[in-house]
Design a protein around this motif. Structure first.
Motif, PDB file in Angstrom:
ATOM      1  N   GLU A   6      20.575  12.053 -15.693  1.00  0.00           N
ATOM      2  CA  GLU A   6      20.042  12.936 -14.670  1.00  0.00           C
ATOM      3  C   GLU A   6      19.476  13.904 -14.518  1.00  0.00           C
ATOM      4  O   GLU A   6      18.465  13.748 -15.754  1.00  0.00           O
ATOM      5  CB  GLU A   6      21.645  14.508 -15.206  1.00  0.00           C
ATOM      6  CG  GLU A   6      22.652  14.202 -14.730  1.00  0.00           C
ATOM      7  CD  GLU A   6      23.471  13.244 -16.928  1.00  0.00           C
ATOM      8  OE1 GLU A   6      24.456  13.221 -16.398  1.00  0.00           O
ATOM      9  OE2 GLU A   6      22.482  13.277 -17.312  1.00  0.00           O
ATOM     10  N   SER A  21      19.333  15.393 -10.180  1.00  0.00           N
ATOM     11  CA  SER A  21      19.235  14.095  -9.342  1.00  0.00           C
ATOM     12  C   SER A  21      20.184  12.644 -10.403  1.00  0.00           C
ATOM     13  O   SER A  21      19.984  13.581 -11.978  1.00  0.00           O
ATOM     14  CB  SER A  21      18.330  13.379  -8.972  1.00  0.00           C
ATOM     15  OG  SER A  21      17.141  13.745  -8.069  1.00  0.00           O
ATOM     16  N   CYS A  22      21.183  12.065 -10.489  1.00  0.00           N
ATOM     17  CA  CYS A  22      21.998  11.045 -11.337  1.00  0.00           C
ATOM     18  C   CYS A  22      21.020   9.779 -10.605  1.00  0.00           C
ATOM     19  O   CYS A  22      21.816   9.739  -9.624  1.00  0.00           O
ATOM     20  CB  CYS A  22      23.236  11.084 -10.895  1.00  0.00           C
ATOM     21  SG  CYS A  22      23.911  10.794 -12.431  1.00  0.00           S
ATOM     22  N   ALA A  23      20.113   9.375 -11.244  1.00  0.00           N
ATOM     23  CA  ALA A  23      19.753   7.779 -10.680  1.00  0.00           C
ATOM     24  C   ALA A  23      20.973   6.697 -11.760  1.00  0.00           C
ATOM     25  O   ALA A  23      20.441   7.503 -12.921  1.00  0.00           O
ATOM     26  CB  ALA A  23      18.702   7.682 -11.404  1.00  0.00           C
ATOM     27  N   THR A  24      21.383   5.959 -11.838  1.00  0.00           N
ATOM     28  CA  THR A  24      21.881   4.805 -11.950  1.00  0.00           C
ATOM     29  C   THR A  24      21.258   3.232 -11.760  1.00  0.00           C
ATOM     30  O   THR A  24      21.447   3.273 -11.310  1.00  0.00           O
ATOM     31  CB  THR A  24      23.192   4.897 -11.840  1.00  0.00           C
ATOM     32  OG1 THR A  24      23.868   4.279  -9.946  1.00  0.00           O
ATOM     33  CG2 THR A  24      23.890   6.616 -11.229  1.00  0.00           C
ATOM     34  N   ARG A  71      24.472  11.265  -1.479  1.00  0.00           N
ATOM     35  CA  ARG A  71      24.057  10.121  -2.236  1.00  0.00           C
ATOM     36  C   ARG A  71      23.530   9.017  -1.485  1.00  0.00           C
ATOM     37  O   ARG A  71      23.288   9.409  -0.065  1.00  0.00           O
ATOM     38  CB  ARG A  71      25.305   9.367  -2.636  1.00  0.00           C
ATOM     39  CG  ARG A  71      26.390   9.018  -1.819  1.00  0.00           C
ATOM     40  CD  ARG A  71      27.916   8.736  -1.900  1.00  0.00           C
ATOM     41  NE  ARG A  71      27.880   7.473  -2.321  1.00  0.00           N
ATOM     42  CZ  ARG A  71      28.317   6.472  -3.413  1.00  0.00           C
ATOM     43  NH1 ARG A  71      29.647   7.041  -3.655  1.00  0.00           N
ATOM     44  NH2 ARG A  71      28.163   5.501  -4.072  1.00  0.00           N
ATOM     45  N   LYS A  75      19.026   3.897  -2.695  1.00  0.00           N
ATOM     46  CA  LYS A  75      18.222   4.625  -4.791  1.00  0.00           C
ATOM     47  C   LYS A  75      19.275   4.209  -5.527  1.00  0.00           C
ATOM     48  O   LYS A  75      19.200   4.686  -6.745  1.00  0.00           O
ATOM     49  CB  LYS A  75      17.719   5.726  -4.237  1.00  0.00           C
ATOM     50  CG  LYS A  75      16.493   5.739  -3.478  1.00  0.00           C
ATOM     51  CD  LYS A  75      15.761   7.043  -3.604  1.00  0.00           C
ATOM     52  CE  LYS A  75      14.327   6.343  -2.553  1.00  0.00           C
ATOM     53  NZ  LYS A  75      13.964   7.810  -2.227  1.00  0.00           N
ATOM     54  N   THR A  77      21.701   6.813  -6.387  1.00  0.00           N
ATOM     55  CA  THR A  77      21.591   7.608  -7.075  1.00  0.00           C
ATOM     56  C   THR A  77      22.605   8.718  -6.266  1.00  0.00           C
ATOM     57  O   THR A  77      22.296   8.998  -5.181  1.00  0.00           O
ATOM     58  CB  THR A  77      19.975   8.172  -6.950  1.00  0.00           C
ATOM     59  OG1 THR A  77      19.192   7.275  -7.679  1.00  0.00           O
ATOM     60  CG2 THR A  77      19.578   9.304  -7.168  1.00  0.00           C
ATOM     61  N   TYR A  79      22.841  12.934  -5.279  1.00  0.00           N
ATOM     62  CA  TYR A  79      22.176  14.300  -6.042  1.00  0.00           C
ATOM     63  C   TYR A  79      22.860  15.468  -5.549  1.00  0.00           C
ATOM     64  O   TYR A  79      24.617  15.775  -4.984  1.00  0.00           O
ATOM     65  CB  TYR A  79      21.251  14.561  -5.191  1.00  0.00           C
ATOM     66  CG  TYR A  79      19.974  13.267  -4.555  1.00  0.00           C
ATOM     67  CD1 TYR A  79      20.695  12.280  -3.785  1.00  0.00           C
ATOM     68  CD2 TYR A  79      19.248  13.402  -5.614  1.00  0.00           C
ATOM     69  CE1 TYR A  79      20.017  11.272  -3.627  1.00  0.00           C
ATOM     70  CE2 TYR A  79      18.271  12.445  -4.914  1.00  0.00           C
ATOM     71  CZ  TYR A  79      18.655  11.477  -4.779  1.00  0.00           C
ATOM     72  OH  TYR A  79      17.468  10.316  -4.329  1.00  0.00           O
ATOM     73  N   CYS A  95      26.949  13.968 -14.850  1.00  0.00           N
ATOM     74  CA  CYS A  95      26.864  12.762 -13.832  1.00  0.00           C
ATOM     75  C   CYS A  95      27.998  12.210 -13.999  1.00  0.00           C
ATOM     76  O   CYS A  95      27.925  11.483 -15.763  1.00  0.00           O
ATOM     77  CB  CYS A  95      26.027  12.015 -13.360  1.00  0.00           C
ATOM     78  SG  CYS A  95      25.991  10.623 -12.270  1.00  0.00           S
TER      79      CYS A  95
END
Length: 116
Positions: A6, A21-24, A71, A75, A77, A79, A95
């Motif tokens: 996050e 943001s949560c980048a996975t 989403r 990416k 990701t 949001y 997240c």
């Protein structure tokens, strides 16, 4: 290796906005339901918003009309756009997903502080 990272938290005045943001990585992002939770000091963790693989969204009553979850599958990701923030929105925002509907994963969280 599974990662949910996050970002976007911070200190904001009441009435302001933040975008989390949560980048996975390492999960089947595009087919997973994604969620944002929050936990305030001394309170139970609560779900804020969810978004399904098909884009269906649900919100806690306390944030309806102010927060928007979205989403980007390209990416990996998810949001959370937070508008009209209130002091009671102060919490650590996390997240969450249950990969392939089975194994749960949490991010480390990002602090949101709303001053009055």
């Amino acid at each position: 290796q599974v990662q949910l990272v996050e970002s976007g938290g911070g200190l904001v005045q009441a009435g302001g906005s933040l975008r989390l943001s949560c980048a996975t990585s390492g999960i089947a992002f595009s087919i997973n339901t994604m969620a944002w939770y929050r936990q305030a000091p001394g309170k139970q963790r609560e779900v804020v918003a969810t978004i399904s693989s098909g884009g269906n969204t649900n919100y806690a009553e306390s944030v309806k009309g102010r927060f928007t979850i979205s989403r980007d599958n390209a990416k990996n990701t998810v949001y959370l756009q937070m508008n009209s923030l209130k002091p009671e929105d102060t919490a650590v925002y996390l997240c969450f997903t249950r990969d392939l509907g089975v194994r749960p994963y949490w991010g480390q969280g990002t602090q949101v502080t709303v001053s009055s």
